[in-house]
Design a protein around this motif. Structure first.
Motif, short mmCIF file in Angstrom:
data_model
loop_
_atom_site.label_atom_id
_atom_site.label_comp_id
_atom_site.label_asym_id
_atom_site.label_seq_id
_atom_site.Cartn_x
_atom_site.Cartn_y
_atom_site.Cartn_z
N LEU A 48 -12.03 -25.53 19.60
CA LEU A 48 -12.51 -24.55 18.62
C LEU A 48 -13.88 -24.12 19.08
CD1 LEU A 48 -11.35 -26.54 15.48
CD2 LEU A 48 -10.33 -24.40 16.30
N GLY A 49 -13.93 -23.02 19.84
CA GLY A 49 -15.18 -22.54 20.41
C GLY A 49 -15.76 -21.40 19.60
N GLY A 50 -16.99 -21.04 19.93
CA GLY A 50 -17.67 -19.96 19.24
C GLY A 50 -18.03 -20.28 17.80
N VAL A 51 -18.20 -21.57 17.51
CA VAL A 51 -18.46 -22.00 16.13
C VAL A 51 -19.96 -22.19 15.92
CG1 VAL A 51 -18.03 -23.76 14.38
CG2 VAL A 51 -16.23 -23.16 16.02
N ASP A 52 -20.51 -21.54 14.92
CA ASP A 52 -21.91 -21.70 14.55
C ASP A 52 -22.02 -22.76 13.47
OD1 ASP A 52 -24.56 -21.56 13.89
OD2 ASP A 52 -24.50 -19.50 13.12
N PRO A 56 -22.76 -22.92 7.13
CA PRO A 56 -21.80 -23.77 6.40
C PRO A 56 -20.38 -23.23 6.41
CG PRO A 56 -23.84 -23.58 5.16
CD PRO A 56 -23.94 -22.60 6.29
N ALA A 57 -20.20 -21.92 6.24
CA ALA A 57 -18.85 -21.35 6.20
C ALA A 57 -18.15 -21.49 7.55
CB ALA A 57 -18.92 -19.89 5.78
N SER A 58 -18.89 -21.27 8.62
CA SER A 58 -18.33 -21.41 9.95
C SER A 58 -17.94 -22.85 10.23
CB SER A 58 -19.33 -20.91 11.00
OG SER A 58 -18.80 -21.01 12.30
N ALA A 59 -18.80 -23.78 9.82
CA ALA A 59 -18.50 -25.20 10.00
C ALA A 59 -17.24 -25.59 9.23
CB ALA A 59 -19.69 -26.04 9.55
N ARG A 60 -17.14 -25.13 8.00
CA ARG A 60 -15.98 -25.49 7.18
C ARG A 60 -14.69 -24.92 7.75
NH1 ARG A 60 -15.63 -27.84 2.61
NH2 ARG A 60 -17.87 -27.62 2.22
N ALA A 61 -14.74 -23.68 8.24
CA ALA A 61 -13.54 -23.08 8.81
C ALA A 61 -13.06 -23.85 10.03
CB ALA A 61 -13.82 -21.62 9.18
N ALA A 62 -14.00 -24.29 10.87
CA ALA A 62 -13.63 -25.02 12.07
C ALA A 62 -13.05 -26.39 11.74
CB ALA A 62 -14.84 -25.17 12.99
N VAL A 63 -13.71 -27.11 10.84
CA VAL A 63 -13.22 -28.45 10.47
C VAL A 63 -11.86 -28.35 9.78
CG1 VAL A 63 -13.65 -30.44 8.99
CG2 VAL A 63 -15.51 -29.47 10.35
N ALA A 65 -9.67 -26.05 10.26
CA ALA A 65 -8.69 -25.69 11.28
C ALA A 65 -8.25 -26.91 12.08
CB ALA A 65 -9.27 -24.63 12.22
N ALA A 66 -9.20 -27.79 12.38
CA ALA A 66 -8.85 -29.01 13.11
C ALA A 66 -7.91 -29.89 12.28
CB ALA A 66 -10.12 -29.78 13.46
N ALA A 67 -8.24 -30.06 11.01
CA ALA A 67 -7.40 -30.89 10.14
C ALA A 67 -6.03 -30.27 9.95
CB ALA A 67 -8.09 -31.08 8.78
#
Length: 225
Positions: A48-52, A56-63, A65-67
């Protein structure tokens, strides 16, 4: 192959790559979350690249997505961060940047991961603090202050989660044996430093079910410096 799923922030960095390699050797399922993108990753690793992570919203979307990809999340390893050496009178103070890169990333990723980790029978958060944050040397004020914040976040969150199965710990490394550090300190003895692979093993132990009796710990990993 273990069913356990770990997310590694800053997984494209030197330490992050060492953690990913060690996790795969242990048979864990791995998601790499990083601001950088397009890096090659081993087969089976979710990138999951390009994550800021300062957002907070970017972090939540990435986490999330991983789950969603793996169907669960058991451990968050907050490796993402940065370093700068500068004196306090520098014309462009890096304090805000250090707090964003070191503390905000860990806070935002942890907040995003908590719902998933609480659903795991053995949820884990492992942060990367710094031995140099215990007593700041000259030029280390901004970095040490931000990493001290990581230490306090670790302790506070561990207390908040004692009624759950989630543990929160941090490793406090000294100098890592990296190519850049060898260039920056050519007269030093790198055999006394901490190898990223060795630090990765400590991180993965704290992320394992076997470490269930440890929470709120700040674990020095200082080699022989």
């Amino acid at each position: 192959m273990s069913d356990r799923v770990i997310a590694v922030t800053g997984g494209h960095g030197v330490l992050g790559r060492a953690v990913v390699e060690a996790a795969l050797a242990d048979g864990l399922k791995v998601a790499v979350i990083d601001h950088a993108s397009g890096h090659a990753v081993p087969d089976g690793v979710l990138e999951l690249g390009g994550v800021d992570l300062t957002d907070p919203a970017s972090a939540r979307a990435a986490v999330d997505a991983a789950a969603a990809h793996f169907g669960r999340l058991d451990a968050l390893l907050n490796v993402a961060g940065g370093f700068v050496w500068q004196t306090t009178d520098d014309a462009e103070p890096a304090w805000d940047r250090m707090f964003a890169l070191n503390l905000s990333t860990a806070l935002n990723a942890s907040r995003a991961a908590l719902p998933h980790l609480k659903a795991s029978p053995e949820g884990r958060i492992v942060n990367v603090g710094a031995n140099g944050a215990l007593k700041a040397a000259a030029g280390m004020g901004a970095y040490a202050a931000s990493k001290s914040g990581v230490h306090r976040l670790t302790e506070s969150l561990a207390e908040e989660l004692k009624s759950t199965a989630v543990t929160v710990n941090a490793v406090l490394p000294s100098i890592l044996d990296t190519e850049q550090n060898r260039k920056d300190m050519p007269d030093a003895d790198p055999s006394k430093w901490v190898a990223p692979a060795d630090l990765a093993r400590v991180i993965l132990f704290l992320a394992s079910p076997e470490a269930r009796a440890i929470t709120g710990a700040l674990v020095p990993v200082t080699g022989k410096v």
